[in-house]
Design a protein around this motif. Structure first.
Motif, PDB file in Angstrom:
ATOM      1  N   MET A 229       0.829  -1.197   0.000  1.00 26.47           N
ATOM      2  CA  MET A 229       0.000   0.000   0.000  1.00 26.47           C
ATOM      3  C   MET A 229       0.871   1.258   0.000  1.00 26.47           C
ATOM      4  SD  MET A 229      -3.100  -1.066  -0.136  1.00 26.47           S
ATOM      5  CE  MET A 229      -3.989   0.432   0.286  1.00 26.47           C
ATOM      6  N   ARG A 230       1.936   1.221   0.767  1.00 22.02           N
ATOM      7  CA  ARG A 230       2.841   2.372   0.811  1.00 22.02           C
ATOM      8  C   ARG A 230       3.509   2.589  -0.545  1.00 22.02           C
ATOM      9  NH1 ARG A 230       8.080   2.249   2.291  1.00 22.02           N
ATOM     10  NH2 ARG A 230       7.786   0.174   3.223  1.00 22.02           N
ATOM     11  N   ALA A 231       3.875   1.495  -1.208  1.00 20.08           N
ATOM     12  CA  ALA A 231       4.491   1.618  -2.519  1.00 20.08           C
ATOM     13  C   ALA A 231       3.506   2.151  -3.551  1.00 20.08           C
ATOM     14  CB  ALA A 231       5.023   0.255  -2.972  1.00 20.08           C
ATOM     15  N   PHE A 232       2.218   1.839  -3.385  1.00 17.57           N
ATOM     16  CA  PHE A 232       1.224   2.319  -4.345  1.00 17.57           C
ATOM     17  C   PHE A 232       1.014   3.829  -4.207  1.00 17.57           C
ATOM     18  CE2 PHE A 232      -3.314   3.304  -5.116  1.00 17.57           C
ATOM     19  CZ  PHE A 232      -3.346   3.096  -6.485  1.00 17.57           C
ATOM     20  N   GLY A 243       8.852  -1.016  -4.303  1.00 21.21           N
ATOM     21  CA  GLY A 243       8.237  -0.513  -5.531  1.00 21.21           C
ATOM     22  C   GLY A 243       8.877  -1.018  -6.799  1.00 21.21           C
ATOM     23  N   TYR A 244       9.855  -1.914  -6.684  1.00 21.31           N
ATOM     24  CA  TYR A 244      10.609  -2.364  -7.852  1.00 21.31           C
ATOM     25  C   TYR A 244       9.734  -3.125  -8.847  1.00 21.31           C
ATOM     26  CZ  TYR A 244      14.068  -4.947 -10.580  1.00 21.31           C
ATOM     27  OH  TYR A 244      14.796  -5.478 -11.604  1.00 21.31           O
ATOM     28  N   GLN A 245       8.904  -4.059  -8.339  1.00 18.87           N
ATOM     29  CA  GLN A 245       8.124  -4.916  -9.233  1.00 18.87           C
ATOM     30  C   GLN A 245       7.121  -4.113 -10.055  1.00 18.87           C
ATOM     31  OE1 GLN A 245       5.904  -7.974  -7.179  1.00 18.87           O
ATOM     32  NE2 GLN A 245       6.179  -9.434  -8.845  1.00 18.87           N
ATOM     33  N   ALA A 246       6.365  -3.243  -9.396  1.00 19.72           N
ATOM     34  CA  ALA A 246       5.387  -2.435 -10.122  1.00 19.72           C
ATOM     35  C   ALA A 246       6.066  -1.496 -11.115  1.00 19.72           C
ATOM     36  CB  ALA A 246       4.530  -1.648  -9.132  1.00 19.72           C
ATOM     37  N   ARG A 247       7.220  -0.989 -10.727  1.00 17.81           N
ATOM     38  CA  ARG A 247       7.962  -0.073 -11.606  1.00 17.81           C
ATOM     39  C   ARG A 247       8.464  -0.801 -12.857  1.00 17.81           C
ATOM     40  NH1 ARG A 247      13.485   1.586 -10.891  1.00 17.81           N
ATOM     41  NH2 ARG A 247      13.935   3.600 -11.853  1.00 17.81           N
ATOM     42  N   GLN A 248       8.996  -2.010 -12.672  1.00 14.36           N
ATOM     43  CA  GLN A 248       9.486  -2.786 -13.812  1.00 14.36           C
ATOM     44  C   GLN A 248       8.345  -3.186 -14.746  1.00 14.36           C
ATOM     45  OE1 GLN A 248      13.037  -1.974 -13.347  1.00 14.36           O
ATOM     46  NE2 GLN A 248      12.796  -3.704 -14.723  1.00 14.36           N
ATOM     47  N   ALA A 249       7.155  -3.427 -14.173  1.00  9.98           N
ATOM     48  CA  ALA A 249       6.009  -3.773 -15.018  1.00  9.98           C
ATOM     49  C   ALA A 249       5.656  -2.623 -15.950  1.00  9.98           C
ATOM     50  CB  ALA A 249       4.816  -4.141 -14.144  1.00  9.98           C
ATOM     51  N   LEU A 250       5.703  -1.406 -15.431  1.00  9.78           N
ATOM     52  CA  LEU A 250       5.415  -0.239 -16.282  1.00  9.78           C
ATOM     53  C   LEU A 250       6.480  -0.071 -17.357  1.00  9.78           C
ATOM     54  CD1 LEU A 250       4.184   2.358 -13.620  1.00  9.78           C
ATOM     55  CD2 LEU A 250       2.815   0.980 -15.185  1.00  9.78           C
ATOM     56  N   GLN A 334     -11.724 -10.331 -11.230  1.00  2.00           N
ATOM     57  CA  GLN A 334     -10.357 -10.796 -10.963  1.00  2.00           C
ATOM     58  C   GLN A 334      -9.419 -10.367 -12.089  1.00  2.00           C
ATOM     59  OE1 GLN A 334      -9.983 -14.787  -9.414  1.00  2.00           O
ATOM     60  NE2 GLN A 334      -8.008 -15.095 -10.421  1.00  2.00           N
ATOM     61  N   ALA A 335      -9.884 -10.456 -13.327  1.00  2.00           N
ATOM     62  CA  ALA A 335      -9.057 -10.017 -14.460  1.00  2.00           C
ATOM     63  C   ALA A 335      -8.788  -8.519 -14.404  1.00  2.00           C
ATOM     64  CB  ALA A 335      -9.740 -10.394 -15.773  1.00  2.00           C
ATOM     65  N   LEU A 336      -9.806  -7.737 -14.076  1.00  2.00           N
ATOM     66  CA  LEU A 336      -9.624  -6.285 -14.023  1.00  2.00           C
ATOM     67  C   LEU A 336      -8.706  -5.877 -12.881  1.00  2.00           C
ATOM     68  CD1 LEU A 336     -13.247  -5.022 -14.798  1.00  2.00           C
ATOM     69  CD2 LEU A 336     -11.275  -5.114 -16.332  1.00  2.00           C
ATOM     70  N   ILE A 337      -8.786  -6.577 -11.752  1.00  2.00           N
ATOM     71  CA  ILE A 337      -7.879  -6.263 -10.638  1.00  2.00           C
ATOM     72  C   ILE A 337      -6.437  -6.569 -11.026  1.00  2.00           C
ATOM     73  CG2 ILE A 337      -7.221  -6.938  -8.299  1.00  2.00           C
ATOM     74  CD1 ILE A 337     -10.187  -7.302  -7.691  1.00  2.00           C
ATOM     75  N   ASN A 338      -6.217  -7.722 -11.673  1.00  2.00           N
ATOM     76  CA  ASN A 338      -4.858  -8.068 -12.107  1.00  2.00           C
ATOM     77  C   ASN A 338      -4.313  -7.036 -13.085  1.00  2.00           C
ATOM     78  OD1 ASN A 338      -3.184  -9.518 -14.447  1.00  2.00           O
ATOM     79  ND2 ASN A 338      -2.713 -10.524 -12.516  1.00  2.00           N
ATOM     80  N   ILE A 339      -5.106  -6.718 -14.107  1.00  2.00           N
ATOM     81  CA  ILE A 339      -4.652  -5.735 -15.096  1.00  2.00           C
ATOM     82  C   ILE A 339      -4.490  -4.369 -14.444  1.00  2.00           C
ATOM     83  CG2 ILE A 339      -5.316  -4.547 -17.223  1.00  2.00           C
ATOM     84  CD1 ILE A 339      -6.737  -7.149 -18.055  1.00  2.00           C
ATOM     85  N   LEU A 346      -4.044   0.159  -9.420  1.00  2.00           N
ATOM     86  CA  LEU A 346      -4.449  -0.451  -8.155  1.00  2.00           C
ATOM     87  C   LEU A 346      -3.212  -0.937  -7.418  1.00  2.00           C
ATOM     88  CD1 LEU A 346      -7.502  -2.616  -9.346  1.00  2.00           C
ATOM     89  CD2 LEU A 346      -7.604  -0.479  -8.059  1.00  2.00           C
ATOM     90  N   PRO A 347      -3.307  -1.122  -6.101  1.00  2.00           N
ATOM     91  CA  PRO A 347      -2.183  -1.721  -5.362  1.00  2.00           C
ATOM     92  C   PRO A 347      -2.004  -3.184  -5.775  1.00  2.00           C
ATOM     93  CG  PRO A 347      -3.732  -0.626  -3.867  1.00  2.00           C
ATOM     94  CD  PRO A 347      -4.388  -0.686  -5.193  1.00  2.00           C
TER      95      PRO A 347
END
Length: 472
Positions: A229-232, A243-250, A334-339, A346-347
């Motif tokens: 949550m803090r990373a989001f 925050g590394y994983q979310a950043r690499q995904a972008l 579930q698909a929309l939350i993942n995407i 989303l967090p």
């Protein structure tokens, strides 16, 4: 033929195809097949590098996923052959067995502990995740339970008990694993059942707000969840840490552009994006297949929403209406939350992309749910008439599927197991503005009316309609 005629003939032909009796059935089968094949291809691409580095074979995770896809195909076929009467009779025993699995997985020595969580039960060469099974059993049993109270005299207590206590108990057991993402999915299933089952709006809003508060408390109660949550909310605070994983995904999505780098050409899968074959496989799709590949995935899920709600609106069986609408809501949400968390809206929760992400139990169980939805599509009134008239089609004849039963409200009430408190017998009420003793049959009410869009089931009068804002 003029140019205008050519342009209009395409949509006309598609509309004519949609009007065919078995169009919904073919759509469900096609969507399930396309998403599963896409998932197998992308799992092979995303996992090959790390699988080779860990075990020496680039195909190890792909073979495992293909094996569970084969099991899921068998479950899909079995779901097509299950008579609805049997499915309803077995709904509570299967739900009770899945709840027992949630208890057993918490026992040391029975449940396997991986990264601090007990979520799997090892069965020789296979491992099963009871929390994935309970999603389906809750959908089926909940739909049966609510459809069984279709007498017209069900009160609010009959609507919520024992469904809500049982659903909350399942959520509690999953939280103890711990597994917040599956808890969210179970909450979505429970909320969808209550919504389509006709819960009064004011109580529905109360439950929704309470669930959101509980989810927020759980999200902040554990260290790794609060870090997410803090990373989001502060993505730049720890770009090389939480925050590394979310950043690499972008970065992966941006690297793909419109057309993508090409299938198998991802750079993020070379250990730059953790869980690239599982939670963040949508980022690999965006990198290798580009914006067009992501749009294809979204289009398939949008088509699934249309097909699922189409089946629900066309079904005359209240059980099928509830089951199909709830299952469609769960899988799509579930698909929309993942995407949503992959693209940074989303967090990060850890919910998988249905049929696409790596995960044996999830893949097999979701294919089983798609099979039940396809079975429901074969029970649309027009489909039943066509199948009994011998218009099976080559696909149904190849599978040797049994003829669907014609729905009868009286027979359903007589054969369905009792699911709760005994019904209260009340004298028939005098309808306003009509003849005494004459009551409109639930089956005769239209399903395309705007009033029926909030609750596919019940399409029958309930004694708390006043609390629903007189929507009937």
């Amino acid at each position: 033929m003029t140019e205008t005629t050519r342009r209009s003939s395409g949509p006309t032909r598609f509309g004519a195809w949609l009007a065919r009796p078995l169009a919904s059935f073919h759509l469900v089968v096609t969507i399930a097949t396309l998403l599963t094949v896409l998932g197998l291809v992308m799992v092979l691409s995303a996992s090959s590098v790390e699988a080779y580095a860990d075990g020496g074979s680039a195909y190890s995770l792909f073979i495992q996923q293909a094996m569970f896809a084969s099991i899921g195909a068998v479950l899909f076929y079995l779901a097509l052959r299950i008579p609805l009467r049997r499915l309803r009779q077995w709904s509570f025993p299967l739900f009770a067995a899945s709840m027992l699995g949630l208890v057993l997985v918490l026992i040391p020595g029975i449940g396997s502990q991986v990264q601090g969580a007990r979520r799997w039960i090892d069965l020789g060469p296979f491992s099963i995740q009871p929390s994935e099974v309970v999603k389906v059993t809750l959908v089926v049993w909940g739909a049966h339970l609510l459809a069984s109270r279709r007498s017209g005299h069900a009160n609010l207590k009959d609507l919520m008990v024992p469904l809500v206590p049982a659903g909350l108990l399942a959520c509690l057991l999953v939280v103890l694993e711990p597994n917040l993402s599956t808890t969210i999915a179970l909450g979505i299933v429970l909320v969808a059942l209550l919504w389509f089952g006709g819960l009064p709006v004011r109580l529905f809003v109360t439950i929704l707000v309470s669930g959101a508060v509980a989810a927020g408390v759980l999200a902040l109660s554990a260290g790794y969840r609060s870090d997410r949550m803090r990373a989001f909310f502060n993505p730049g605070d720890d770009p090389q840490g939480i925050g590394y994983q979310a950043r690499q995904a972008l970065f992966s999505l941006a690297d793909g552009g419109i057309w993508g780098r090409g299938l198998g050409q991802s750079r993020a899968k070379w250990s730059y994006l953790p869980n690239s074959h599982n939670d963040f496989i949508f980022a690999i799709i965006g990198e290798e297949l580009g914006f067009l590949g992501c749009a294809l995935v979204l289009a398939l899920f949008a088509l699934f929403v249309y097909t699922g709600l189409r089946i629900a609106s066309r079904s005359v069986d209240p059980f099928l209406r509830l089951l199909t609408a709830t299952a469609t809501t769960w899988i799509t949400a579930q698909a929309l939350i993942n995407i949503g968390y992959v693209v940074g809206l989303l967090p990060v929760t850890g919910l998988q992309l249905p049929l696409v992400s790596a995960g044996g139990s999830s893949l097999a169980i979701t294919l089983f749910m798609f099979g039940i939805i396809a079975n429901a599509a074969r029970h649309e009134p027009e489909a039943v008439s066509a199948l009994h008239a011998g218009q099976d089609g080559r696909f149904s004849k190849l599978l040797r599927l049994p003829k669907p039963e014609v729905y009868s409200a009286a027979k359903a009430r007589k054969s369905a197991p009792r699911a709760g408190a005994p019904e209260r017998r009340q004298p028939p009420r005098r309808p306003s503005g009509g003849q005494p003793g004459r009551r409109k049959s639930p089956e005769s009410r239209g399903t395309t009316s705007a009033r029926a869009t909030r609750a596919w089931e019940p399409n029958y009068p309930v004694n708390h309609a006043r609390e629903r804002g007189r929507s009937r």
